[in-house]
Design a protein around this motif. Structure first.
Motif, mmCIF file in Angstrom:
data_model
loop_
_atom_site.group_PDB
_atom_site.id
_atom_site.type_symbol
_atom_site.label_atom_id
_atom_site.label_comp_id
_atom_site.label_asym_id
_atom_site.label_seq_id
_atom_site.Cartn_x
_atom_site.Cartn_y
_atom_site.Cartn_z
ATOM 1 N N LYS A 1 0.865 -1.181 0.000
ATOM 2 C CA LYS A 1 0.000 0.000 0.000
ATOM 3 C C LYS A 1 0.895 1.221 0.000
ATOM 4 C CE LYS A 1 -3.898 2.201 2.337
ATOM 5 N NZ LYS A 1 -4.837 2.145 3.487
ATOM 6 N N GLY A 2 0.901 1.932 -1.128
ATOM 7 C CA GLY A 2 1.843 3.035 -1.256
ATOM 8 C C GLY A 2 3.261 2.500 -1.231
ATOM 9 N N ARG A 3 4.046 2.933 -0.270
ATOM 10 C CA ARG A 3 5.403 2.408 -0.113
ATOM 11 C C ARG A 3 5.531 1.448 1.070
ATOM 12 N NH1 ARG A 3 8.730 4.442 -3.653
ATOM 13 N NH2 ARG A 3 8.183 6.421 -4.663
ATOM 14 N N ASP A 4 4.447 1.202 1.767
ATOM 15 C CA ASP A 4 4.489 0.273 2.902
ATOM 16 C C ASP A 4 4.167 -1.148 2.438
ATOM 17 O OD1 ASP A 4 5.100 2.347 4.610
ATOM 18 O OD2 ASP A 4 3.015 2.693 5.194
ATOM 19 N N ILE A 5 4.851 -2.105 3.041
ATOM 20 C CA ILE A 5 4.665 -3.517 2.712
ATOM 21 C C ILE A 5 4.284 -4.260 3.989
ATOM 22 C CG2 ILE A 5 5.759 -5.604 1.815
ATOM 23 C CD1 ILE A 5 7.720 -3.816 0.303
ATOM 24 N N THR A 6 3.260 -5.108 3.901
ATOM 25 C CA THR A 6 2.853 -5.945 5.028
ATOM 26 C C THR A 6 3.066 -7.406 4.659
ATOM 27 O OG1 THR A 6 1.186 -4.344 5.764
ATOM 28 C CG2 THR A 6 0.944 -6.604 6.548
ATOM 29 N N VAL A 7 3.618 -8.171 5.603
ATOM 30 C CA VAL A 7 3.860 -9.593 5.381
ATOM 31 C C VAL A 7 3.556 -10.339 6.674
ATOM 32 C CG1 VAL A 7 6.307 -9.298 5.947
ATOM 33 C CG2 VAL A 7 5.564 -11.300 4.634
ATOM 34 N N ASP A 8 3.001 -11.543 6.563
ATOM 35 C CA ASP A 8 2.711 -12.352 7.748
ATOM 36 C C ASP A 8 4.006 -12.903 8.338
ATOM 37 O OD1 ASP A 8 -0.009 -11.944 7.576
ATOM 38 O OD2 ASP A 8 -0.397 -13.773 6.443
ATOM 39 N N LEU A 9 4.053 -12.930 9.672
ATOM 40 C CA LEU A 9 5.201 -13.473 10.395
ATOM 41 C C LEU A 9 4.736 -14.672 11.222
ATOM 42 C CD1 LEU A 9 8.178 -13.282 11.353
ATOM 43 C CD2 LEU A 9 7.372 -11.758 13.169
ATOM 44 N N PRO A 10 4.952 -15.896 10.738
ATOM 45 C CA PRO A 10 4.540 -17.078 11.512
ATOM 46 C C PRO A 10 5.452 -17.273 12.728
ATOM 47 C CG PRO A 10 4.880 -17.597 9.165
ATOM 48 C CD PRO A 10 5.517 -16.274 9.432
ATOM 49 N N ARG B 1 1.120 -6.068 14.875
ATOM 50 C CA ARG B 1 1.947 -5.607 13.762
ATOM 51 C C ARG B 1 3.255 -5.056 14.293
ATOM 52 N NH1 ARG B 1 -0.365 -3.088 8.832
ATOM 53 N NH2 ARG B 1 0.284 -1.109 9.712
ATOM 54 N N LEU B 2 4.353 -5.657 13.856
ATOM 55 C CA LEU B 2 5.683 -5.206 14.239
ATOM 56 C C LEU B 2 6.246 -4.376 13.092
ATOM 57 C CD1 LEU B 2 6.996 -8.573 15.720
ATOM 58 C CD2 LEU B 2 5.923 -6.671 16.950
ATOM 59 N N ARG B 3 6.641 -3.142 13.386
ATOM 60 C CA ARG B 3 7.086 -2.221 12.351
ATOM 61 C C ARG B 3 8.593 -2.261 12.169
ATOM 62 N NH1 ARG B 3 6.546 4.346 12.864
ATOM 63 N NH2 ARG B 3 7.172 4.902 10.729
ATOM 64 N N LEU B 4 9.028 -2.429 10.919
ATOM 65 C CA LEU B 4 10.438 -2.349 10.571
ATOM 66 C C LEU B 4 10.616 -1.082 9.739
ATOM 67 C CD1 LEU B 4 9.838 -5.456 11.113
ATOM 68 C CD2 LEU B 4 11.862 -5.901 9.743
ATOM 69 N N ARG B 5 11.077 -0.045 10.395
ATOM 70 C CA ARG B 5 11.152 1.271 9.762
ATOM 71 C C ARG B 5 12.151 1.259 8.587
ATOM 72 N NH1 ARG B 5 9.704 6.176 11.870
ATOM 73 N NH2 ARG B 5 9.503 5.222 13.941
ATOM 74 N N GLY C 1 13.246 10.283 -1.670
ATOM 75 C CA GLY C 1 12.944 10.589 -0.280
ATOM 76 C C GLY C 1 13.038 9.363 0.606
ATOM 77 N N ALA C 2 12.287 9.402 1.699
ATOM 78 C CA ALA C 2 12.338 8.323 2.692
ATOM 79 C C ALA C 2 11.629 7.072 2.162
ATOM 80 C CB ALA C 2 11.688 8.775 3.991
ATOM 81 N N PRO C 3 12.191 5.889 2.406
ATOM 82 C CA PRO C 3 11.522 4.656 1.991
ATOM 83 C C PRO C 3 10.305 4.374 2.862
ATOM 84 C CG PRO C 3 13.478 4.133 3.266
ATOM 85 C CD PRO C 3 13.469 5.632 3.073
ATOM 86 N N GLY C 4 9.484 3.447 2.409
ATOM 87 C CA GLY C 4 8.340 3.029 3.209
ATOM 88 C C GLY C 4 8.764 2.101 4.333
ATOM 89 N N ASP C 5 7.791 1.653 5.105
ATOM 90 C CA ASP C 5 8.052 0.738 6.219
ATOM 91 C C ASP C 5 7.530 -0.653 5.873
ATOM 92 O OD1 ASP C 5 9.113 2.838 7.724
ATOM 93 O OD2 ASP C 5 7.131 3.373 8.508
ATOM 94 N N LEU C 6 8.079 -1.638 6.564
ATOM 95 C CA LEU C 6 7.604 -3.010 6.434
ATOM 96 C C LEU C 6 6.929 -3.404 7.742
ATOM 97 C CD1 LEU C 6 9.129 -5.968 4.627
ATOM 98 C CD2 LEU C 6 8.455 -6.323 7.001
ATOM 99 N N TYR C 7 5.733 -3.974 7.650
ATOM 100 C CA TYR C 7 4.981 -4.398 8.824
ATOM 101 C C TYR C 7 4.884 -5.921 8.838
ATOM 102 C CZ TYR C 7 3.663 0.475 9.377
ATOM 103 O OH TYR C 7 3.693 1.849 9.563
#
Length: 204
Positions: A108-117, A151-155, A164-170
């Protein structure tokens, strides 16, 4: 008294009733869709694609996909659009980017979400676990007592941004229960159940 022919000549560059010349006219810009993977959007790519040509038929184009391109962005191919008239230059071809759905990553935009088992004991005790991302494997720390769905955020680990600034990974925590227990595992869980006062129906 106004000379009508002189008036036409001054306004349109030709005699009344004769051919009118407006000079070179630039060709029309055209647009097409380009579907790429999350990995190609993250790292960038160079590829050849075949599209309908403005003049009919098909044509092969060489496209450079910029690193960090996002959904809905446009890639400009200068001079690859419609033909001009009277010696005018060709228009441009714009490729509108669509990022294809991915089995692991949600963008979504520059943010990425991925499941963490994580295993139940990792969530309860806390653990540092590996997580595969578009940029390679990273280590994610789940603190003790991490619930499923947290949700754990990896800035800065999301989609790169050349300007500019990169997105975050959740990392979306997903507690996974073993499908089959050994006798020792069952015994330990039964012991845990006997001594624990935790009630998930009343938690929170």
């Amino acid at each position: 008294m106004v000379d009508v022919e002189d008036l036409f000549e001054s306004l349109f560059g030709g005699r009344a009733g004769g051919p009118r010349s407006f000079g070179p006219v630039r060709g029309a810009d055209t647009e097409a869709e380009l579907t790429i993977s999350v990995e190609d959007a993250f790292h960038g790519d160079r590829r050849k694609i075949t599209l309908p040509a403005p003049s009919g038929g098909t044509r092969e184009y060489e496209v450079t996909i910029p690193r960090g391109v996002t959904e809905g962005s446009r890639i400009r191919l200068a001079g690859q659009g419609g033909s001009g008239t009277d010696g005018g230059p060709r228009g441009d071809l714009y490729l509108r980017v669509h990022i294809a759905p991915h089995p692991r990553y949600r963008v979504k935009g520059r943010d990425i979400t991925v499941d963490l088992p994580v295993a139940p004991w990792e969530a309860a005790l806390g653990a540092t676990v590996p997580l595969e991302t578009p940029d390679g494997v990273v280590q994610v720390h789940a603190p003790p007592g991490t619930p499923s769905g947290r949700r754990l955020r990896l800035r800065g680990k999301g989609m790169p941004n050349p300007r500019g600034a990169p997105g975050d990974l959740y990392a979306n925590v997903k507690i996974v229960v073993p499908p089959k227990l050994s006798d020792e595992e069952r015994h330990l869980l039964e012991q845990w159940a006997r001594v624990s006062t935790f009630d998930p129906r009343r938690a929170g």
